[in-house]
Design a protein around this motif. Sequence first.
Motif, PDB file in Angstrom:
ATOM      1  N   GLY A  49       0.418  -0.972   0.232  1.00  0.00           N
ATOM      2  CA  GLY A  49      -0.323   0.087   0.146  1.00  0.00           C
ATOM      3  C   GLY A  49       1.228   1.383   0.191  1.00  0.00           C
ATOM      4  O   GLY A  49       0.663   2.310  -0.634  1.00  0.00           O
ATOM      5  N   LYS A  50       2.392   0.787  -0.193  1.00  0.00           N
ATOM      6  CA  LYS A  50       2.819   2.384   0.364  1.00  0.00           C
ATOM      7  C   LYS A  50       3.954   2.303  -0.815  1.00  0.00           C
ATOM      8  O   LYS A  50       4.902   1.792  -1.300  1.00  0.00           O
ATOM      9  CB  LYS A  50       3.860   2.349   0.820  1.00  0.00           C
ATOM     10  N   THR A  51       3.188   3.582  -2.010  1.00  0.00           N
ATOM     11  CA  THR A  51       3.906   3.388  -3.705  1.00  0.00           C
ATOM     12  C   THR A  51       4.850   4.096  -3.691  1.00  0.00           C
ATOM     13  O   THR A  51       4.868   5.110  -2.822  1.00  0.00           O
ATOM     14  CB  THR A  51       2.960   2.557  -4.809  1.00  0.00           C
ATOM     15  N   TRP A  52       6.129   4.320  -4.961  1.00  0.00           N
ATOM     16  CA  TRP A  52       6.771   5.528  -5.303  1.00  0.00           C
ATOM     17  C   TRP A  52       5.647   6.760  -5.462  1.00  0.00           C
ATOM     18  O   TRP A  52       5.726   8.189  -5.343  1.00  0.00           O
ATOM     19  CB  TRP A  52       7.776   5.541  -5.740  1.00  0.00           C
ATOM     20  N   GLY A 101       3.642   4.580  10.074  1.00  0.00           N
ATOM     21  CA  GLY A 101       1.866   4.328  10.557  1.00  0.00           C
ATOM     22  C   GLY A 101       2.437   2.861   9.540  1.00  0.00           C
ATOM     23  O   GLY A 101       2.256   2.011  10.855  1.00  0.00           O
ATOM     24  N   SER A 102       2.443   2.862   8.857  1.00  0.00           N
ATOM     25  CA  SER A 102       2.307   1.518   7.713  1.00  0.00           C
ATOM     26  C   SER A 102       4.012   0.856   8.055  1.00  0.00           C
ATOM     27  O   SER A 102       3.401  -0.290   8.163  1.00  0.00           O
ATOM     28  CB  SER A 102       2.922   2.200   6.597  1.00  0.00           C
ATOM     29  N   PHE A 103       4.668   0.948   8.933  1.00  0.00           N
ATOM     30  CA  PHE A 103       6.015   0.560   9.313  1.00  0.00           C
ATOM     31  C   PHE A 103       5.281   0.048  10.927  1.00  0.00           C
ATOM     32  O   PHE A 103       5.831  -1.587  10.838  1.00  0.00           O
ATOM     33  CB  PHE A 103       6.939   1.433   9.352  1.00  0.00           C
ATOM     34  N   LYS A 105       2.429  -0.672  11.764  1.00  0.00           N
ATOM     35  CA  LYS A 105       1.352  -1.656  11.533  1.00  0.00           C
ATOM     36  C   LYS A 105       1.743  -2.929  10.717  1.00  0.00           C
ATOM     37  O   LYS A 105       0.871  -4.184  11.753  1.00  0.00           O
ATOM     38  CB  LYS A 105      -0.160  -1.042  10.498  1.00  0.00           C
ATOM     39  N   ARG A 106       2.784  -3.536  10.521  1.00  0.00           N
ATOM     40  CA  ARG A 106       3.527  -4.311   9.564  1.00  0.00           C
ATOM     41  C   ARG A 106       3.657  -5.174  10.716  1.00  0.00           C
ATOM     42  O   ARG A 106       3.865  -6.571  11.541  1.00  0.00           O
ATOM     43  CB  ARG A 106       4.529  -4.001   8.748  1.00  0.00           C
ATOM     44  N   ARG A 107       4.176  -4.242  11.760  1.00  0.00           N
ATOM     45  CA  ARG A 107       4.947  -5.084  13.581  1.00  0.00           C
ATOM     46  C   ARG A 107       3.649  -5.730  13.943  1.00  0.00           C
ATOM     47  O   ARG A 107       4.697  -6.422  14.483  1.00  0.00           O
ATOM     48  CB  ARG A 107       6.485  -4.078  14.451  1.00  0.00           C
TER      49      ARG A 107
HETATM   50  N1  CTP Z   1      -1.102   5.149  -1.551  1.00  0.00           N
HETATM   51  C1  CTP Z   1       0.044   4.824  -2.397  1.00  0.00           C
HETATM   52  N2  CTP Z   1       1.341   4.919  -1.507  1.00  0.00           N
HETATM   53  C2  CTP Z   1       1.209   5.528  -0.737  1.00  0.00           C
HETATM   54  C3  CTP Z   1       0.798   5.694   0.354  1.00  0.00           C
HETATM   55  C4  CTP Z   1      -0.877   4.864  -0.029  1.00  0.00           C
HETATM   56  O1  CTP Z   1       0.460   3.858  -3.438  1.00  0.00           O
HETATM   57  N3  CTP Z   1       2.612   6.476  -0.321  1.00  0.00           N
HETATM   58  C5  CTP Z   1      -2.227   4.437  -2.141  1.00  0.00           C
HETATM   59  C6  CTP Z   1      -2.406   2.894  -1.814  1.00  0.00           C
HETATM   60  O2  CTP Z   1      -2.941   2.133  -3.234  1.00  0.00           O
HETATM   61  C7  CTP Z   1      -3.111   2.820  -0.885  1.00  0.00           C
HETATM   62  C8  CTP Z   1      -3.662   4.093  -0.631  1.00  0.00           C
HETATM   63  O3  CTP Z   1      -3.167   4.697  -1.614  1.00  0.00           O
HETATM   64  O4  CTP Z   1      -3.917   1.463  -0.912  1.00  0.00           O
HETATM   65  C9  CTP Z   1      -4.235   3.838   0.769  1.00  0.00           C
HETATM   66  O5  CTP Z   1      -4.086   4.271   1.274  1.00  0.00           O
HETATM   67  P1  CTP Z   1      -3.157   4.437   3.226  1.00  0.00           P
HETATM   68  O6  CTP Z   1      -4.999   4.027   3.730  1.00  0.00           O
HETATM   69  O7  CTP Z   1      -2.266   4.542   3.521  1.00  0.00           O
HETATM   70  O8  CTP Z   1      -2.727   2.395   2.714  1.00  0.00           O
HETATM   71  P2  CTP Z   1      -3.639   1.265   3.094  1.00  0.00           P
HETATM   72  O9  CTP Z   1      -3.763   0.542   1.754  1.00  0.00           O
HETATM   73  O10 CTP Z   1      -4.470   0.808   4.308  1.00  0.00           O
HETATM   74  O11 CTP Z   1      -2.155   0.491   3.690  1.00  0.00           O
HETATM   75  P3  CTP Z   1      -1.929   0.505   5.365  1.00  0.00           P
HETATM   76  O12 CTP Z   1      -1.821  -0.966   6.170  1.00  0.00           O
HETATM   77  O13 CTP Z   1      -0.384   0.058   5.258  1.00  0.00           O
HETATM   78  O14 CTP Z   1      -1.633   1.091   6.187  1.00  0.00           O
END
Ligand code: CTP
Length: 171
Positions: A49-52, A101-103, A105-107
């Motif tokens: 979910g965290k892309t460039w 936050g994602s880091f 959550k993954r932990r």
């Molecule tokens: N997104 C992305 N790159 C980022 C942040 C978000 O491409 N740096 C896109 C992804 O498609 C992501 C969506 O925005 O699924 C929603 O963002 P978010 O809710 O922050 O991500 P989550 O999918 O919920 O993933 P996580 O559990 O890591 O928060």
Amino acid sequence: MGWLSSLLWAFWYILPAYFANASPVLVGGGRPIDGGRKWRDGKRILGDGKTWRGFIGGVLIGTVVGILQYVLTPSFYGSLGEAVLLAFLLSFGALVGDLVGSFIKRRFDLPRGYPAVGLDQLGFLISAMAFAYPVKTISSGQMLALLILTPLIHWSANYFAYKMGWKSVPW
Ligand code: CTP
Ligand code: MG
Ligand code: K
């Protein structure tokens, strides 16, 4: 300044961070920032979910919002340069906070997209305010108002994005 204008200025101040945090839903996708790699616990570092594209697109969109803000209210900023730097720092800070936050959550073994109350709604906000602090800040009362009201806006915006078909979950 009355409380209402003080509140409105707080929202105007933080607007680039809101745009930066929301836009990856629309512009994100493609190669994940962690490159698919795992942390030493065997789980993904950040997840798919965290892309460039989401990160860079979010920083660019948030920074452009700052330029528009300068055009509309130049007196709020010392110069165009200050407005752009502020918007960049708010946007970059927001998206770094989102990665942290994602880091976390993954932990805790939470899968991509799984809600983490508090972290999802406030992590980006606190990080954005911290990054922007050296350039321009708001009063502690304004910060408190943003901390209280941002989760409500976050939930409404995500529900809207879900209804629009931009997100698969309403959080
Ligand atoms: N997104 C992305 N790159 C980022 C942040 C978000 O491409 N740096 C896109 C992804 O498609 C992501 C969506 O925005 O699924 C929603 O963002 P978010 O809710 O922050 O991500 P989550 O999918 O919920 O993933 P996580 O559990 O890591 O928060
Ligand atoms: Mg999410
Ligand atoms: K998030």
